[in-house]
Structure formats: C-alpha cells, structure tokens
Write a protein that holds these residues in place. Structure first.
Motif, mmCIF file in Angstrom:
data_model
loop_
_atom_site.group_PDB
_atom_site.id
_atom_site.type_symbol
_atom_site.label_atom_id
_atom_site.label_comp_id
_atom_site.label_asym_id
_atom_site.label_seq_id
_atom_site.Cartn_x
_atom_site.Cartn_y
_atom_site.Cartn_z
ATOM 1 N N TYR A 69 0.828 -1.206 0.000
ATOM 2 C CA TYR A 69 0.000 0.000 0.000
ATOM 3 C C TYR A 69 0.866 1.261 0.000
ATOM 4 C CZ TYR A 69 -3.303 3.606 0.898
ATOM 5 O OH TYR A 69 -4.027 4.758 0.768
ATOM 6 N N PHE A 70 1.812 1.330 0.926
ATOM 7 C CA PHE A 70 2.585 2.567 1.065
ATOM 8 C C PHE A 70 3.643 2.763 -0.014
ATOM 9 C CE2 PHE A 70 0.865 2.287 5.410
ATOM 10 C CZ PHE A 70 0.246 3.536 5.440
ATOM 11 N N ILE A 71 4.166 1.697 -0.586
ATOM 12 C CA ILE A 71 5.196 1.825 -1.623
ATOM 13 C C ILE A 71 4.593 1.898 -3.027
ATOM 14 C CG2 ILE A 71 7.216 0.707 -2.667
ATOM 15 C CD1 ILE A 71 7.652 1.963 0.167
ATOM 16 N N VAL A 72 3.571 1.100 -3.285
ATOM 17 C CA VAL A 72 3.001 1.037 -4.635
ATOM 18 C C VAL A 72 1.805 1.971 -4.806
ATOM 19 C CG1 VAL A 72 1.934 -0.499 -6.352
ATOM 20 C CG2 VAL A 72 3.801 -1.344 -4.905
ATOM 21 N N HIS A 73 0.856 1.916 -3.907
ATOM 22 C CA HIS A 73 -0.411 2.614 -4.097
ATOM 23 C C HIS A 73 -0.435 4.052 -3.576
ATOM 24 C CE1 HIS A 73 -2.307 -1.053 -5.530
ATOM 25 N NE2 HIS A 73 -1.742 -1.688 -4.518
ATOM 26 N N GLN A 74 -0.031 4.262 -2.355
ATOM 27 C CA GLN A 74 -0.184 5.569 -1.735
ATOM 28 C C GLN A 74 0.556 6.700 -2.464
ATOM 29 O OE1 GLN A 74 1.754 7.805 0.313
ATOM 30 N NE2 GLN A 74 -0.101 9.013 0.583
ATOM 31 N N PRO A 75 1.729 6.470 -3.055
ATOM 32 C CA PRO A 75 2.381 7.573 -3.781
ATOM 33 C C PRO A 75 1.560 8.096 -4.975
ATOM 34 C CG PRO A 75 3.988 5.890 -3.255
ATOM 35 C CD PRO A 75 2.634 5.326 -2.908
ATOM 36 N N ARG A 76 0.655 7.289 -5.503
ATOM 37 C CA ARG A 76 -0.164 7.722 -6.650
ATOM 38 C C ARG A 76 -1.201 8.758 -6.239
ATOM 39 N NH1 ARG A 76 -1.667 1.758 -8.811
ATOM 40 N NH2 ARG A 76 0.459 1.050 -9.181
ATOM 41 N N GLU A 77 -1.907 8.473 -5.149
ATOM 42 C CA GLU A 77 -2.964 9.345 -4.619
ATOM 43 C C GLU A 77 -3.071 9.085 -3.128
ATOM 44 O OE1 GLU A 77 -4.852 11.684 -6.048
ATOM 45 O OE2 GLU A 77 -4.130 11.375 -8.088
ATOM 46 N N LEU A 78 -3.777 9.962 -2.428
ATOM 47 C CA LEU A 78 -3.863 9.852 -0.977
ATOM 48 C C LEU A 78 -4.775 8.727 -0.509
ATOM 49 C CD1 LEU A 78 -3.138 10.918 1.823
ATOM 50 C CD2 LEU A 78 -5.041 12.543 1.595
ATOM 51 N N PHE A 79 -5.954 8.609 -1.090
ATOM 52 C CA PHE A 79 -6.962 7.672 -0.588
ATOM 53 C C PHE A 79 -6.987 6.375 -1.397
ATOM 54 C CE2 PHE A 79 -8.638 11.877 0.632
ATOM 55 C CZ PHE A 79 -8.599 11.695 2.011
ATOM 56 N N PRO A 80 -7.249 5.250 -0.704
ATOM 57 C CA PRO A 80 -7.265 3.951 -1.389
ATOM 58 C C PRO A 80 -8.222 3.892 -2.585
ATOM 59 C CG PRO A 80 -7.296 3.614 0.970
ATOM 60 C CD PRO A 80 -7.468 5.094 0.737
ATOM 61 N N VAL A 81 -9.356 4.532 -2.490
ATOM 62 C CA VAL A 81 -10.315 4.499 -3.595
ATOM 63 C C VAL A 81 -9.747 5.210 -4.832
ATOM 64 C CG1 VAL A 81 -11.608 6.587 -2.981
ATOM 65 C CG2 VAL A 81 -12.776 4.680 -4.122
ATOM 66 N N GLN A 82 -8.819 6.126 -4.630
ATOM 67 C CA GLN A 82 -8.199 6.840 -5.739
ATOM 68 C C GLN A 82 -6.974 6.117 -6.288
ATOM 69 O OE1 GLN A 82 -7.555 10.422 -3.350
ATOM 70 N NE2 GLN A 82 -8.742 11.578 -4.884
ATOM 71 N N ASN A 83 -6.240 5.434 -5.421
ATOM 72 C CA ASN A 83 -4.962 4.856 -5.847
ATOM 73 C C ASN A 83 -5.001 3.354 -6.118
ATOM 74 O OD1 ASN A 83 -4.701 3.527 -3.310
ATOM 75 N ND2 ASN A 83 -3.636 5.270 -2.419
ATOM 76 N N GLY A 84 -6.189 2.738 -6.045
ATOM 77 C CA GLY A 84 -6.312 1.302 -6.319
ATOM 78 C C GLY A 84 -5.805 0.419 -5.203
ATOM 79 N N GLY A 85 -5.632 0.963 -4.011
ATOM 80 C CA GLY A 85 -5.070 0.193 -2.917
ATOM 81 C C GLY A 85 -6.073 -0.361 -1.927
ATOM 82 N N GLU A 86 -7.363 -0.408 -2.305
ATOM 83 C CA GLU A 86 -8.372 -0.915 -1.359
ATOM 84 C C GLU A 86 -8.069 -2.324 -0.911
ATOM 85 O OE1 GLU A 86 -10.974 1.367 -4.446
ATOM 86 O OE2 GLU A 86 -9.182 0.127 -4.482
ATOM 87 N N ALA A 87 -7.731 -3.212 -1.837
ATOM 88 C CA ALA A 87 -7.473 -4.610 -1.470
ATOM 89 C C ALA A 87 -6.264 -4.707 -0.545
ATOM 90 C CB ALA A 87 -7.265 -5.467 -2.712
ATOM 91 N N ALA A 88 -5.204 -3.974 -0.858
ATOM 92 C CA ALA A 88 -4.008 -4.013 -0.009
ATOM 93 C C ALA A 88 -4.331 -3.507 1.394
ATOM 94 C CB ALA A 88 -2.881 -3.185 -0.626
ATOM 95 N N ALA A 89 -5.078 -2.421 1.491
ATOM 96 C CA ALA A 89 -5.432 -1.868 2.802
ATOM 97 C C ALA A 89 -6.330 -2.831 3.574
ATOM 98 C CB ALA A 89 -6.124 -0.515 2.635
ATOM 99 N N MET A 90 -7.326 -3.394 2.916
ATOM 100 C CA MET A 90 -8.229 -4.315 3.617
ATOM 101 C C MET A 90 -7.509 -5.584 4.049
ATOM 102 S SD MET A 90 -12.021 -3.923 2.022
ATOM 103 C CE MET A 90 -11.676 -3.838 0.280
ATOM 104 N N PHE A 91 -6.655 -6.129 3.186
ATOM 105 C CA PHE A 91 -5.897 -7.311 3.578
ATOM 106 C C PHE A 91 -4.980 -6.992 4.758
ATOM 107 C CE2 PHE A 91 -6.466 -9.496 -0.697
ATOM 108 C CZ PHE A 91 -7.091 -10.607 -0.176
ATOM 109 N N ALA A 92 -4.307 -5.853 4.729
ATOM 110 C CA ALA A 92 -3.403 -5.491 5.820
ATOM 111 C C ALA A 92 -4.156 -5.447 7.151
ATOM 112 C CB ALA A 92 -2.738 -4.142 5.547
ATOM 113 N N TRP A 93 -5.322 -4.812 7.175
ATOM 114 C CA TRP A 93 -6.101 -4.709 8.411
ATOM 115 C C TRP A 93 -6.736 -6.035 8.793
ATOM 116 C CZ3 TRP A 93 -5.324 -1.210 11.867
ATOM 117 C CH2 TRP A 93 -4.802 0.022 11.485
ATOM 118 N N ALA A 94 -7.190 -6.817 7.824
ATOM 119 C CA ALA A 94 -7.790 -8.119 8.127
ATOM 120 C C ALA A 94 -6.752 -9.046 8.759
ATOM 121 C CB ALA A 94 -8.376 -8.750 6.866
#
Length: 159
Positions: A87-112
């Motif tokens: 999430y922080f290396i691949v997705h977050q540099p693109r945009e701030l929020f997961p819905v914008q940067n495509g990182g929803e799955a990474a964020a949900m898996f990390a928290w799950a």
C-alpha cells in the motif's frame, strides 16, 4: 442474544479461512499465470524477480497457512506487513486515498490480517487442534539431572 454469541467462533473461523483463501488466490494467479495472471496480465511473474515474485510467494504461502490455521499469527504478521508495504510503496504515492490509488485490497488485507494476528487462529484451526492434542498427550516424567553422583547412587541402590 445468546444465539449470536454462539456464532462468533464459527463466523470468525470462516472469516480467517476466506481471507486466507482469497490471499492465496492472488499468489496462485501471479505465480502460475492462472485466474487472469499477475494483475490481470494473463502471465506469471518472472521467477525470483523483486518484488513481484516474492510478494506472490508470500501471498500463496501465508494465505494457505492462514486459511488452514497453521502458524496463523506468524503468517498473518508477514501477510499484513507485506500488504502495508504494498500500500505505502506502490499505491499511496499515486494518490492519498485507497479508492483513488487502487489500494483498497491491499489496505483491507493489511487490516484483516492484523485482526487475525490480534485474535489468533480460533477454534477451527490446525494450530488449535495441535495444541489440544499436545495437552492431551501423557506427561513425561522429568527428573532433575543428577550428575555422576546421582547415577552412582541409583546404581548402588538397585544392586
């Protein structure tokens, strides 16, 4: 609410199993080029290529371990960390929020997986089955180390 209380353990077990299975499928897709392949490319990732092949290996192995409930906490820590890294290396540099940067799955898996680390394997897990079987095994009689003097006394009292 007693009926709902009884459902907590089975629902948590199903949660752990489904999360592990879905994570494992990501690894299978990337490692073997099936189910759409790596990121929908239809291809497998290049063997030992950093970081994609290693991420896929973590997804496959940790997903399988979490799904079966074997070495659950260790596997879930590794899986959660790998998804936080993604999430922080691949997705977050693109945009701030997961819905914008495509990182929803990474964020949900990390928290799950972090939740699984905190709660543990649950009742429907190989870790739990193995722990129960160890506690039912007959206890070994352990005697303190006697040294040479203790051995000599034991032998002399037996004769």
């Amino acid at each position: 609410m007693p009926k709902l209380d009884r459902l907590g353990e089975p629902i948590y077990a199903l949660f752990r199993i489904v999360i592990g299975f879905l994570f494992m499928l990501h690894g299978v897709a990337s490692l073997f080029g099936v189910l759409g392949g790596h990121r929908g490319s239809g291809h497998a990732v290049v063997f030992a290529a950093w970081p994609n092949w290693w991420a896929a290996l973590i997804q496959f192995a940790c997903g399988a371990l979490v799904m079966t409930g074997l070495f659950t906490r260790v596997a879930a820590v590794l899986a959660s960390g790998s998804m936080a890294y993604a999430y922080f290396i691949v997705h977050q540099p693109r945009e701030l929020f997961p819905v914008q940067n495509g990182g929803e799955a990474a964020a949900m898996f990390a928290w799950a997986f972090l939740l699984i680390v905190a709660i543990g394997p649950g009742v429907w897990a190989l870790d739990t089955v193995l722990r129960r079987s160890e506690s039912r095994a007959p206890a070994r009689i352990s005697q303190p180390a006697a040294g040479l003097a203790g051995i000599a006394r034991t032998q002399s009292s037996e004769s």
